[in-house]
Scaffold this active site. Structure first.
Site, PDB file in Angstrom:
ATOM      1  N   GLU A 255     -20.683  28.139  28.247  1.00  0.00           N
ATOM      2  CA  GLU A 255     -21.598  28.404  27.121  1.00  0.00           C
ATOM      3  C   GLU A 255     -20.818  28.090  25.857  1.00  0.00           C
ATOM      4  O   GLU A 255     -19.962  28.872  25.438  1.00  0.00           O
ATOM      5  CB  GLU A 255     -22.020  29.882  27.121  1.00  0.00           C
ATOM      6  CG  GLU A 255     -22.908  30.286  28.267  1.00  0.00           C
ATOM      7  CD  GLU A 255     -24.333  29.789  28.102  1.00  0.00           C
ATOM      8  OE1 GLU A 255     -24.638  29.100  27.102  1.00  0.00           O
ATOM      9  OE2 GLU A 255     -25.145  30.089  28.987  1.00  0.00           O
ATOM     10  N   CYS A 289     -23.863  31.665  17.888  1.00  0.00           N
ATOM     11  CA  CYS A 289     -23.905  30.336  18.515  1.00  0.00           C
ATOM     12  C   CYS A 289     -25.243  29.668  18.226  1.00  0.00           C
ATOM     13  O   CYS A 289     -25.335  28.443  18.175  1.00  0.00           O
ATOM     14  CB  CYS A 289     -23.662  30.445  20.012  1.00  0.00           C
ATOM     15  SG  CYS A 289     -24.768  31.595  20.832  1.00  0.00           S
TER      16      CYS A 289
END
Ligand code: NAD
Length: 537
Positions: A255, A289
Site C-alpha cells: 500500500e 495517502c
C-alpha cells in the site's frame, strides 16, 4: 510483545576500542517537540525470535475456532470503545492530528473494521463448492477452502498510526493468523496501545507482537520467516521491499503513496466542492495517502473556486491537535516539512503563485506549516507529479472533461481520485476513466472509513488490497480440494494410451466443443467407449 526496555540516555557499546552509538527509537510529540518515550530498536535476532514465537502460537489461535476469535475481537472493540478518548489522546500526542480526526479517522475506523471482520468472517471462511462444467470431470466434487497464511508481518507508516496497523491486524487475526507488527519508528506508542487492548481482550501475547524499530528492523522482518507481508509506506521503500521479497517469493501487499487528483466538472457546486478540496487537501495536515494532492477545475468555475478555497483556507485554525478548536495540526517531522518547502520553491521558481500560506508557522513550533493554496501550476512541476504529503492545494484549470481525465491519468501514481459534479451519472462515467484504485464522486479521502470498501492502488501506488472482502482474501491461502466420487474406479485418462484411446479422446473433445451436431453425436458414441478403457495399467 516487544515493549522496548528504556535505556540510559547515551547508550554506548564498546567495539574493541571504538565507541559505537546505538540508534534509538524516540517517540516525539510533533506539536511540542517533547520526547515521549525512548526505545531500544528490535534487532534482527529479536525479529527472528518474535516470528518463531508467533509460528509456535498460531496453530492454537486457529484451533480455538471462529466463534472464540470473534468473541475476543468483540471484547477488543468494547474496550476500545470504552477508552476511545484516551486512545485518541495517545494518537494526537504522537502523530499531531486534531483530536476530532483521531476519533473519526482512527478510533471509529477501527471500531467499524472490528464490526466488519467479526460479522463477515463466518461467510468468508465457509468452504465454497466449485461446480464443474467439464464433462470428463463430472465424477468429482470440488471445494475451495481458505486457510490462514500462518505468520503475517505488518510494516506500517506514521500517518494513520492506529487505524492502518489495526485494520490490517484485525483481518489477519480474525482469519486465524498470528501477526508481528513493525510500526513506524515515529509512532510506536500508538502500536503499543493497540497491543495492550488486544492482549487485554484475550489475544495471546505471541499471537500479536509489536516490534518497535526503524527501517533496519523492517528489513529484518522482510528477511524473517514470515508467510506474508503487508507493507504500507512510501513507494521508494515499497520497491525495496518488493525486491527483497521476490528473492524468496514472499507474498506481499504493498500500500504505497499517491498523488490523488480532484476533478471539478463544469456543473459542480463551487461552494461544496471548494469545502471538499480544503478538507481533502489539509486533513491530517495533508499527510493522508488519499489526500487531494492536485486539483483540476473547469475553466468556467476556476476563478470562483480558487477564491472560495483561499477564503476557506485562511480561516483554518492551525495549532496543537489537543485543542478541540484546532482544524490543522503539525506535520510529523522536519524531513516532511523540507519536502513540502522544496516542492513549493521549485513550483514558484517555475511561475506558480502562492495565494494562501506558503511558509512555516514557527511561532507555533518547528513542525507547523501554513495550509497553502497554489495556482499557475503545471505538470512540469514536482508539486504536480511527486507526492507532497503536506498541506498544499495546487489548483489548475482545464477546458473539457477529456482534458481533465488526461491530466488525472498523467501520473505515476494511482491510489485515489475524486470527481465533483451535480450529475451523478456523468460523475460515474468520468470516474470509470480514471486510473486509480478508488474514485469517489463528490467526496474525497473518506472511503478509507468504509470497512467494506477495498483499499489499494494501481501503478506506483502498490499491489493488492486491504479492507473489505479483498482485505480478508489477502490473509488466506486458497486451497482447492477435489474428491473423486468413484474412488474404487480407475480413471479412463490414466496410462494405457494407444490409437483407440487417442480417437476416443478426440471424440470426447468433439462431444464437448464441436458446433456440428453430427460430429458431436459421433463424439458421444466414442465417449461412451472410454468407460471400457479403464484398468489397463
Ligand atoms: P516509509 O516508507 O518511510 O516507512 C514506512 C514503514 O516502513 C516504516 O515502518 C519504516 O520504518 C519501514 N521501513 C523503512 N525502510 C524499510 C526497509 N528498507 N525495509 C522494511 N521496512 C522499512 O513511509 P512513511 O514515511 O512512514 O509513510 C508515508 C508514506 O506512506 C507516504 O508515501 C504515504 O502515501 C504512504 N501511505 C500509503 C497508504 C496506503 O494505504 N496506500 C497509507 C498510508 C500511508
Amino acid at each position: 510483545m516487544w515493549r522496548g526496555r528504556p535505556r540510559p540516555r547515551k547508550l554506548l557499546v564498546m567495539a574493541t576500542d571504538v565507541q559505537v552509538a546505538i540508534r534509538k527509537v524516540v517517540s516525539v510529540n510533533p506539536a511540542t517537540g517533547k520526547a515521549l518515550r525512548e526505545f531500544e530498536p528490535a534487532t534482527e535476532q529479536d525479529v527472528q525470535a518474535a516470528v518463531a514465537r508467533a509460528r509456535a502460537a498460531q496453530p492454537g489461535w486457529t484451533e480455538i475456532g471462529v466463534p472464540r476469535r470473534i468473541a475476543i475481537l468483540r471484547d477488543f472493540q468494547r474496550r476500545l470503545h470504552g477508552r476511545k478518548t484516551d486512545v485518541a489522546h495517545v494518537i494526537t500526542n504522537e502523530a499531531g492530528k486534531p483530536l476530532a480526526e483521531a476519533l473519526l479517522t482512527e478510533v471509529m475506523v477501527v471500531l467499524d473494521a472490528t464490526r466488519f471482520c467479526t460479522e463477515s468472517v463466518y461467510a468468508f471462511l465457509r468452504e465454497e463448492s466449485v461446480p464443474h462444467g467439464n464433462l470428463a470431470m463430472k465424477t468429482k466434487s470440488g471445494r475451495m477452502i481458505r486457510e490462514p497464511y500462518g505468520v503475517v508481518g505488518i510494516i506500517s507508516p506514521w500517518n494513520y498510526p492506529f487505524s492502518i496497523p489495526a485494520t490490517e491486524t484485525l483481518s489477519a487475526l480474525v482469519t486465524g493468523n498470528a501477526v508481528v507488527l513493525k510500526p513506524s519508528e515515529f509512532t510506536s506508542l500508538c502500536a503499543l496501545e493497540l497491543a495492550g487492548l488486544l492482549h487485554e481482550a484475550g489475544v495471546p501475547e505471541d499471537v500479536f507482537q509489536v516490534l518497535v524499530g526503524d527501517g533496519s528492523t523492517g528489513s529484518a522482518m522482510v528477511a524473517a520467516e514470515i508467510d506474508k507481508l503487508v507493507f504500507t509506506g512510501s513507494a521508494a521503500t515499497g520497491k525495496r521491499i518488493a525486491q527483497a521479497a521476490a528473492a524468496r517469493l514472499l507474498p506481499v501487499v504493498l500500500e504505497l503513496g499517491g498523488k490523488d487528483p480532484m476533478l471539478v466538472l463544469d456543473d459542480a457546486d463551487v461552494e461544496v466542492a471548494s469545502s471538499g478540496a480544503v478538507w481533502g487537501a489539509f486533513v491530517n495536515a495533508g499527510q493522508a495517502c488519499l489526500s487531494v494532492e492536485r486539483c483540476y477545475v473547469h475553466r468556467s468555475l476556476y476563478e470562483s473556486f480558487v477564491e472560495a478555497c483561499v477564503r476557506k483556507t485562511k480561516k483554518l485554525r492551525v495549532g496543537n491537535g489537543t485543542d478541540p478548536e484546532i482544524d490543522v495540526g503539525p506535520m510529523i517531522h522536519e524531513r516532511q516539512l523540507r519536502i513540502v518547502e522544496s516542492q513549493l520553491e521549485e513550483a514558484v521558481s517555475r511561475g506558480a503563485r502562492v495565494l494562501a500560506g506558503g511558509s512555516r508557522l514557527e511561532k507555533l513550533g518547528r513542525n507547523f506549516f501554513a495550509p497553502t493554496v497554489l495556482v499557475d501550476v503545471n505538470h512540469e512541476m514536482q508539486i504536480m507529479r511527486e507526492e507532497t504529503f503536506g498541506p498544499v492545494l495546487p489548483i489548475m484549470p482545464f477546458e473539457n472533461d477529456e482534458e481533465a481525465v488526461r491530466l488525472a491519468n498523467d501520473s505515476d501514481y494511482g491510489l485515489g481520485a475524486s470527481v465533483w459534479t451535480r450529475n451523478l451519472a456523468r460523475g460515474e462515467a468520468v470516474a470509470k476513466r480514471i486510473q486509480s484504485g478508488t474514485v469517489m464522486v463528490n467526496d474525497a479521502v473518506s472511503c478509507f472509513g468504509i470497512s467494506e470498501a477495498l483499499h489499494g492502488g494501481v501503478k506506483a501506488s502498490g499491489l493488492g488490497r486491504t479492507h473489505g472482502h479483498f482485505g480478508l482474501e489477502e490473509m488466506v491461502r486458497v486451497k482447492y480440494l477435489d474428491v473423486d466420487l468413484l474412488g474404487g474406479v480407475k480413471k479412463s485418462w490414466w496410462y494405457g494410451y494407444g490409437e483407440k484411446f487417442t480417437r476416443q479422446m478426440e471424440g470426447v473433445i468433439d462431444l464437448m466443443f464441436s458446433r456440428r451436431w453430427g460430429q458431436r453425436l459421433r463424439g458421444a458414441l466414442l465417449t461412451a467407449g472410454t468407460f471400457k478403457l479403464k484398468g489397463k495399467l
